[in-house]
Design a protein around this motif. Structure first.
Motif, PDB file in Angstrom:
ATOM      1  N   ASN A 121       0.946  -1.162  -0.127  1.00  9.92           N
ATOM      2  CA  ASN A 121       0.084  -0.211  -0.394  1.00  9.92           C
ATOM      3  C   ASN A 121       0.641   1.185  -0.516  1.00  9.92           C
ATOM      4  O   ASN A 121       1.521   1.506   1.255  1.00  9.92           O
ATOM      5  CB  ASN A 121      -0.950   0.043   1.135  1.00  9.92           C
ATOM      6  CG  ASN A 121      -2.079  -1.289   1.106  1.00  9.92           C
ATOM      7  OD1 ASN A 121      -2.772  -1.496   0.248  1.00  9.92           O
ATOM      8  ND2 ASN A 121      -1.871  -1.948   2.055  1.00  9.92           N
ATOM      9  N   CYS A 122       0.776   1.675  -0.995  1.00 11.11           N
ATOM     10  CA  CYS A 122       1.733   3.046  -1.558  1.00 11.11           C
ATOM     11  C   CYS A 122       1.444   4.450  -0.593  1.00 11.11           C
ATOM     12  O   CYS A 122      -0.138   4.718  -0.743  1.00 11.11           O
ATOM     13  CB  CYS A 122       1.975   2.854  -2.853  1.00 11.11           C
ATOM     14  SG  CYS A 122       2.766   1.468  -2.924  1.00 11.11           S
ATOM     15  N   LYS A 123       2.193   5.012  -0.193  1.00 13.06           N
ATOM     16  CA  LYS A 123       1.771   6.455   0.079  1.00 13.06           C
ATOM     17  C   LYS A 123       1.222   7.066  -0.498  1.00 13.06           C
ATOM     18  O   LYS A 123       0.734   7.982  -0.549  1.00 13.06           O
ATOM     19  CB  LYS A 123       3.241   7.237   0.962  1.00 13.06           C
ATOM     20  CG  LYS A 123       3.264   6.322   2.556  1.00 13.06           C
ATOM     21  CD  LYS A 123       4.807   7.285   2.585  1.00 13.06           C
ATOM     22  CE  LYS A 123       5.067   6.529   4.099  1.00 13.06           C
ATOM     23  NZ  LYS A 123       5.740   7.364   4.603  1.00 13.06           N
ATOM     24  N   GLY A 124       2.048   7.204  -1.910  1.00 10.46           N
ATOM     25  CA  GLY A 124       1.257   8.075  -3.164  1.00 10.46           C
ATOM     26  C   GLY A 124       1.753   7.328  -4.689  1.00 10.46           C
ATOM     27  O   GLY A 124       1.994   5.587  -4.209  1.00 10.46           O
ATOM     28  N   ASP A 125       1.924   7.929  -5.360  1.00 17.11           N
ATOM     29  CA  ASP A 125       2.379   7.454  -7.130  1.00 17.11           C
ATOM     30  C   ASP A 125       3.367   6.472  -6.259  1.00 17.11           C
ATOM     31  O   ASP A 125       3.858   5.613  -7.976  1.00 17.11           O
ATOM     32  CB  ASP A 125       2.248   8.227  -7.855  1.00 17.11           C
ATOM     33  CG  ASP A 125       0.396   8.701  -8.474  1.00 17.11           C
ATOM     34  OD1 ASP A 125      -0.143   7.869  -7.626  1.00 17.11           O
ATOM     35  OD2 ASP A 125       1.158  10.208  -8.234  1.00 17.11           O
ATOM     36  N   ASP A 126       4.683   6.169  -6.031  1.00 17.76           N
ATOM     37  CA  ASP A 126       6.039   5.426  -5.766  1.00 17.76           C
ATOM     38  C   ASP A 126       5.687   4.923  -5.510  1.00 17.76           C
ATOM     39  O   ASP A 126       5.060   3.773  -4.516  1.00 17.76           O
ATOM     40  CB  ASP A 126       6.876   6.317  -5.338  1.00 17.76           C
ATOM     41  CG  ASP A 126       7.740   7.646  -5.546  1.00 17.76           C
ATOM     42  OD1 ASP A 126       7.315   7.391  -6.662  1.00 17.76           O
ATOM     43  OD2 ASP A 126       8.266   8.519  -5.052  1.00 17.76           O
ATOM     44  N   LYS A 127       5.890   3.569  -6.567  1.00 21.83           N
ATOM     45  CA  LYS A 127       5.477   2.127  -5.932  1.00 21.83           C
ATOM     46  C   LYS A 127       7.265   1.098  -6.209  1.00 21.83           C
ATOM     47  O   LYS A 127       8.503   1.587  -6.439  1.00 21.83           O
ATOM     48  CB  LYS A 127       5.185   0.981  -7.115  1.00 21.83           C
ATOM     49  CG  LYS A 127       3.663   1.562  -7.249  1.00 21.83           C
ATOM     50  CD  LYS A 127       2.662   0.461  -8.718  1.00 21.83           C
ATOM     51  CE  LYS A 127       1.491   1.458  -8.884  1.00 21.83           C
ATOM     52  NZ  LYS A 127       0.388   0.495  -9.660  1.00 21.83           N
ATOM     53  N   PRO A 128       7.180   0.746  -5.220  1.00 15.46           N
ATOM     54  CA  PRO A 128       8.590  -0.504  -5.245  1.00 15.46           C
ATOM     55  C   PRO A 128       8.649  -1.186  -6.990  1.00 15.46           C
ATOM     56  O   PRO A 128       8.107  -1.769  -7.562  1.00 15.46           O
ATOM     57  CB  PRO A 128       8.139  -2.012  -4.021  1.00 15.46           C
ATOM     58  CG  PRO A 128       6.700  -2.013  -3.538  1.00 15.46           C
ATOM     59  CD  PRO A 128       5.891  -0.617  -4.249  1.00 15.46           C
TER      60      PRO A 128
END
Length: 158
Positions: A121-128
């Motif tokens: 569950n990402c804080k914004g648009d950045d993903k692992p």
């Protein structure tokens, strides 16, 4: 908020009861059988049931030092459980949480299939990154095999 996820599936010659029991002891077994991933797992609050919080201190084989998780539902009748990491550098500064959903189902040959969905569950648009997700899949596979090998070596318990 965006999400990323991975799906894992491991077959076992063991019954789902045996696999469920072995993974119920994960917090004590993992640091012993795969210390390069799990240096220690300490219960911070609770008795192991729903709501229990554990602190993971990761080993040198992973790029994180720690993470805290909270135990969600445990359904011993259906051999399923879930938990969420909510704090620690394993959230990589870009995640609110990492949710894990596990279900152990019977297989046609009398064994079982361990199925796990991991949702980031990402804080914004950045993903692992894909590299991180692939690394995590490898770690989960090594960990599963190590826990299963422990169960094989301890038939009196499992």
């Amino acid at each position: 908020m965006s999400t990323a996820s991975i799906e894992l599936e491991f077959t076992s010659p063991f019954s789902r009861e045996t696999v469920f029991k072995a993974f119920g002891d994960f917090h004590t077994i993992a640091p012993e059988v795969i210390p390069q991933v799990f240096k220690s797992i300490e219960t911070v609050e609770g008795d192991g049931g729903v709501g229990t919080i554990r602190l993971f201190t990761f080993g040198d084989g992973v790029p994180f030092t720690s993470g805290k998780y909270k135990q969600g539902a445990i359904d011993a009748t259906n051999f399923s459980y879930n938990y969420s990491f909510f704090e620690g550098d394993n959230l990589m500064g870009i995640l609110d949480s990492i949710d894990h959903y596990v279900n152990i189902v019977p297989s046609a040959d009398g064994g079982s299939v361990f199925k796990q969905t991991v949702i980031y569950n990402c804080k914004g648009d950045d993903k692992p990154s894909a590299d991180i997700l692939n690394f995590e899949k490898e770690i989960y596979e090594k960990t599963y095999k190590a826990i299963e090998a422990y169960a094989v070596a301890h038939p009196e318990t499992y």
